[in-house]
Structures are given as C-alpha cells and as structure tokens.
Design a protein around this motif. Structure first.
Motif, PDB file in Angstrom:
ATOM      1  N   ASP A   1     -11.533 -15.205 -11.389  1.00 27.43           N
ATOM      2  CA  ASP A   1     -12.450 -15.396 -12.508  1.00 27.43           C
ATOM      3  C   ASP A   1     -13.905 -15.154 -12.131  1.00 27.43           C
ATOM      4  O   ASP A   1     -14.822 -15.603 -12.827  1.00 27.43           O
ATOM      5  CB  ASP A   1     -12.285 -16.803 -13.101  1.00 27.43           C
ATOM      6  CG  ASP A   1     -12.597 -17.912 -12.082  1.00 27.43           C
ATOM      7  OD1 ASP A   1     -12.819 -17.591 -10.896  1.00 27.43           O
ATOM      8  OD2 ASP A   1     -12.599 -19.088 -12.492  1.00 27.43           O
ATOM      9  N   HIS A   2     -14.135 -14.415 -11.052  1.00 29.55           N
ATOM     10  CA  HIS A   2     -15.514 -14.119 -10.660  1.00 29.55           C
ATOM     11  C   HIS A   2     -16.186 -13.310 -11.774  1.00 29.55           C
ATOM     12  O   HIS A   2     -15.617 -12.340 -12.275  1.00 29.55           O
ATOM     13  CB  HIS A   2     -15.542 -13.322  -9.358  1.00 29.55           C
ATOM     14  CG  HIS A   2     -16.894 -13.277  -8.715  1.00 29.55           C
ATOM     15  ND1 HIS A   2     -17.933 -12.532  -9.228  1.00 29.55           N
ATOM     16  CD2 HIS A   2     -17.396 -13.897  -7.606  1.00 29.55           C
ATOM     17  CE1 HIS A   2     -18.995 -12.671  -8.467  1.00 29.55           C
ATOM     18  NE2 HIS A   2     -18.699 -13.505  -7.486  1.00 29.55           N
ATOM     19  N   PRO A   3     -17.401 -13.689 -12.184  1.00 27.82           N
ATOM     20  CA  PRO A   3     -18.039 -13.003 -13.320  1.00 27.82           C
ATOM     21  C   PRO A   3     -18.302 -11.524 -13.096  1.00 27.82           C
ATOM     22  O   PRO A   3     -18.363 -10.759 -14.063  1.00 27.82           O
ATOM     23  CB  PRO A   3     -19.350 -13.781 -13.503  1.00 27.82           C
ATOM     24  CG  PRO A   3     -19.569 -14.532 -12.228  1.00 27.82           C
ATOM     25  CD  PRO A   3     -18.209 -14.837 -11.695  1.00 27.82           C
ATOM     26  N   ASP A   4     -18.437 -11.087 -11.849  1.00 27.04           N
ATOM     27  CA  ASP A   4     -18.684  -9.661 -11.612  1.00 27.04           C
ATOM     28  C   ASP A   4     -17.486  -8.795 -11.980  1.00 27.04           C
ATOM     29  O   ASP A   4     -17.641  -7.586 -12.220  1.00 27.04           O
ATOM     30  CB  ASP A   4     -19.058  -9.423 -10.152  1.00 27.04           C
ATOM     31  CG  ASP A   4     -20.516  -9.776  -9.868  1.00 27.04           C
ATOM     32  OD1 ASP A   4     -21.200 -10.260 -10.799  1.00 27.04           O
ATOM     33  OD2 ASP A   4     -20.959  -9.582  -8.731  1.00 27.04           O
ATOM     34  N   LEU A   5     -16.289  -9.368 -12.016  1.00 26.04           N
ATOM     35  CA  LEU A   5     -15.114  -8.607 -12.442  1.00 26.04           C
ATOM     36  C   LEU A   5     -15.107  -8.377 -13.943  1.00 26.04           C
ATOM     37  O   LEU A   5     -14.451  -7.442 -14.430  1.00 26.04           O
ATOM     38  CB  LEU A   5     -13.830  -9.338 -12.030  1.00 26.04           C
ATOM     39  CG  LEU A   5     -13.533  -9.388 -10.535  1.00 26.04           C
ATOM     40  CD1 LEU A   5     -12.376 -10.345 -10.262  1.00 26.04           C
ATOM     41  CD2 LEU A   5     -13.207  -7.996  -9.998  1.00 26.04           C
ATOM     42  N   ALA A   6     -15.815  -9.213 -14.681  1.00 25.33           N
ATOM     43  CA  ALA A   6     -15.810  -9.131 -16.142  1.00 25.33           C
ATOM     44  C   ALA A   6     -17.011  -8.377 -16.704  1.00 25.33           C
ATOM     45  O   ALA A   6     -17.081  -8.183 -17.923  1.00 25.33           O
ATOM     46  CB  ALA A   6     -15.768 -10.539 -16.738  1.00 25.33           C
ATOM     47  N   ARG A   7     -17.923  -7.933 -15.860  1.00 28.37           N
ATOM     48  CA  ARG A   7     -19.094  -7.230 -16.385  1.00 28.37           C
ATOM     49  C   ARG A   7     -18.673  -5.885 -16.974  1.00 28.37           C
ATOM     50  O   ARG A   7     -17.699  -5.263 -16.540  1.00 28.37           O
ATOM     51  CB  ARG A   7     -20.172  -7.076 -15.319  1.00 28.37           C
ATOM     52  CG  ARG A   7     -19.807  -6.274 -14.106  1.00 28.37           C
ATOM     53  CD  ARG A   7     -20.934  -6.303 -13.081  1.00 28.37           C
ATOM     54  NE  ARG A   7     -22.164  -5.774 -13.650  1.00 28.37           N
ATOM     55  CZ  ARG A   7     -23.384  -6.082 -13.205  1.00 28.37           C
ATOM     56  NH1 ARG A   7     -23.529  -6.888 -12.174  1.00 28.37           N
ATOM     57  NH2 ARG A   7     -24.459  -5.552 -13.778  1.00 28.37           N
ATOM     58  N   THR A   8     -19.414  -5.408 -17.949  1.00 34.01           N
ATOM     59  CA  THR A   8     -19.032  -4.218 -18.705  1.00 34.01           C
ATOM     60  C   THR A   8     -18.821  -3.002 -17.820  1.00 34.01           C
ATOM     61  O   THR A   8     -17.898  -2.217 -18.032  1.00 34.01           O
ATOM     62  CB  THR A   8     -20.112  -3.906 -19.762  1.00 34.01           C
ATOM     63  OG1 THR A   8     -20.211  -5.010 -20.665  1.00 34.01           O
ATOM     64  CG2 THR A   8     -19.768  -2.649 -20.534  1.00 34.01           C
TER      65      THR A   8
END
Length: 309
Positions: free
Chosen positions: A226-233
């Motif tokens: 769930d690291h936020p960098d994996l979810a960036r556009t």
C-alpha cells in the motif's frame, strides 16, 4: 472457447519466456541486472521477412535513449504511432513487438516509433515519462507531420496511458487514438480478484509483478503493497484522472492476471465519460493479440484496425 492453437501457445509461450514465480527478490534483481549488462540493443528484426528491403529504419537518440523509427519504403506518412513495448518494465524490445509494429505500419500507412526506454531496476518511470512526452510532442508538431497515435502492450500499455495523461496535462498534443493491449495499468495489484487470476494465469505471477512494480516506482524490494508511490498516476494510470483522454480500445483475455485492473479501468472510464471500448476475449492469455496464427488474435486485429483507422 479458446482455439486449439491458442491453448497450445498458452502451454508453450510461458515456458519459452521463462515464466515463474519470484522467491528471492535479491537474486532476481541480480539476474535482471546481469541480463541488462549484456543486452544487444540493436532492433530485433528476425521475425519480419525482408525487413531491410521493406522498411526504412532510423534511430532517434534525442530522448536520451534509442527510439527506432520504422517507415514502409516508398511512403511518406503524416501520422505517427508511438508503440511502447511490454516486458514488465524489465525486458527490452522483443522480435514479437517489432513484428506487430511492422504490421501496423503496413496496415495503417503510418510511421511507427519504438522507444527502447530505460529498464528497471536500474531506472524508474522518472527516466522515461518526461522524455516520452517531449518525443511525442516533437513528432506530432514537426513540419509535415500530423496525427499522433499511442499504443502499447502489457507494461507498455500502462506507460502509454500514463503518457496520454501527461500529454493532456501539458495541453499541447492530443493523440487521435489510444490502443491498450493487455495493459498493466494498476501496479498496486489491489483488486480482490487478483489472487484468483494469479492461479489461473499460465504466464504472469503476482510475486514478480509486485517486485517489478516496486522497481518501476523506485521503491525498495520490501516496500509495502500500500505504499503511496505505487498508486501515483505516473505508475498506476488507471487510478488517475481519466477525463479528456482520446478514444481508446483496450483488449484483454480472461486468463490474464491483469484482467481485474482492466475491468476496473473500464468501469472508471464509463464513470468519467471517457470513450473507452473494452474487448475481453474468453479464455485468452496475456497479450493474445500479439500471438501468431490464432483466431483470437485475428479478431483482435480486425477490431484494432477499425479503431486506429
């Protein structure tokens, strides 16, 4: 029901590609980096008969990495197709990609650009996206040029969508059409259905995808899911803003680990009012439209030409 030839390729292709789960991330990193150190970066043309006689081939190095430019001899196309190859962001251009690109050049009468973009784990999305924006802008706005098409398969499909979003944000170039073949558009692998498709897919494995996703995002091997960098556009474009994107065709099979994210993207596209046509081939494996001599690929080819023309 899938064709017999498809099912035969579904058995053979993953074995030829060395598909397998990753059990030791450090060993996988060492293996991939060793492979990259010995790469032959010349364009692999052996699957295209009489390539040198049929196509003009130039290399544009202005992006900071090689971009192969293919043009059918005797033609002066105005439209340009940028095709971004798959391979989990860790594998280079493959003869299958070149064969498919050459077929598109022939059928559509376009110039095809094949960027040999920097690979993970030595590189991340930051080394590719902005140079690709500049490349696409230059080839769309140059003298005598008109009309830009974008496309890609697997990881390249996700990169193509991220590129379309980045071009939209710049406001300078709007591609005419976008083609996504079994695209990897959500590197968070957050869909609850992922585990079920992981057991069904004969080619892709969630253990390798999770590791390669971290590399592409520039994260350590043990970064949390769930690291936020994996979810960036820029990394997971399916989770970004889907408004004001070009008309798009997306193709995926149901024996593909990436199909849950493709379904999610299709749902979000409808909610955003994005003109996206999603074609799901029952029983087909990953990047089936690129496989040779199967009826599933023939159907996808007809649909693709209708869309891109």
């Amino acid at each position: 029901m899938p064709s017999l030839r498809h099912d035969l390729l579904a058995l053979v292709v993953p074995r030829l590609r060395g598909a397998g789960a990753v059990t030791d991330p450090a060993a996988e990193r060492a293996s991939v980096e060793s492979c990259h150190a010995g790469l032959d970066r010349r364009l692999p043309t052996r699957t295209v008969p009489a390539f040198g006689l049929r196509y003009e081939h130039e290399v544009d190095d202005s992006a900071g990495f090689p971009v192969h430019v293919l043009t059918r001899r005797g033609t002066s196309p105005a439209r340009t197709l940028v095709w971004l190859h798959g391979g989990g962001f860790v594998s280079p251009l493959d003869p299958v990609h070149v064969r498919y690109a050459a077929r598109l050049a022939d059928a559509l009468g376009v110039r095809v650009l094949l960027p040999d973009y920097p690979l993970a784990p030595e590189h991340t999305w930051r080394d590719s996206l902005e140079p690709l924006v500049e490349l696409a802008t230059r080839w769309a706005n140059g003298p005598g040029l008109g009309g830009l098409l974008l496309g890609g398969d697997s990881a390249g499909g996700g990169l193509a969508l991220a590129l379309a979003q980045a071009l939209r944000e710049r406001g300078q170039v709007r591609p005419e059409r976008l083609l996504l073949v079994s695209p990897w558009v959500d590197l968070t692998t957050s869909s609850p259905a992922t585990a079920w498709f992981d057991r069904r897919d004969p080619w892709l494995h969630s253990s390798s995808l999770r590791l390669y996703a971290r590399w592409w995002a520039g994260l350590p091997d043990d970064a949390p899911d769930d690291h936020p960098d994996l979810a960036r556009t820029e990394v997971s474009p399916a989770l970004g803003d889907l408004g004001d994107l070009p008309p798009t065709l997306m193709l995926c099979g149901t024996r593909d680990l990436l199909v849950p994210a493709c379904r999610r993207l299709a749902t979000r596209a409808a909610e955003a009012g994005w003109d996206l046509t999603y074609v799901e081939e029952p029983g087909a494996i990953h990047v089936y439209p690129l496989l040779p001599g199967i009826p599933e690929a023939a159907r996808a080819w007809t649909t693709t030409l209708e869309h891109l023309r």
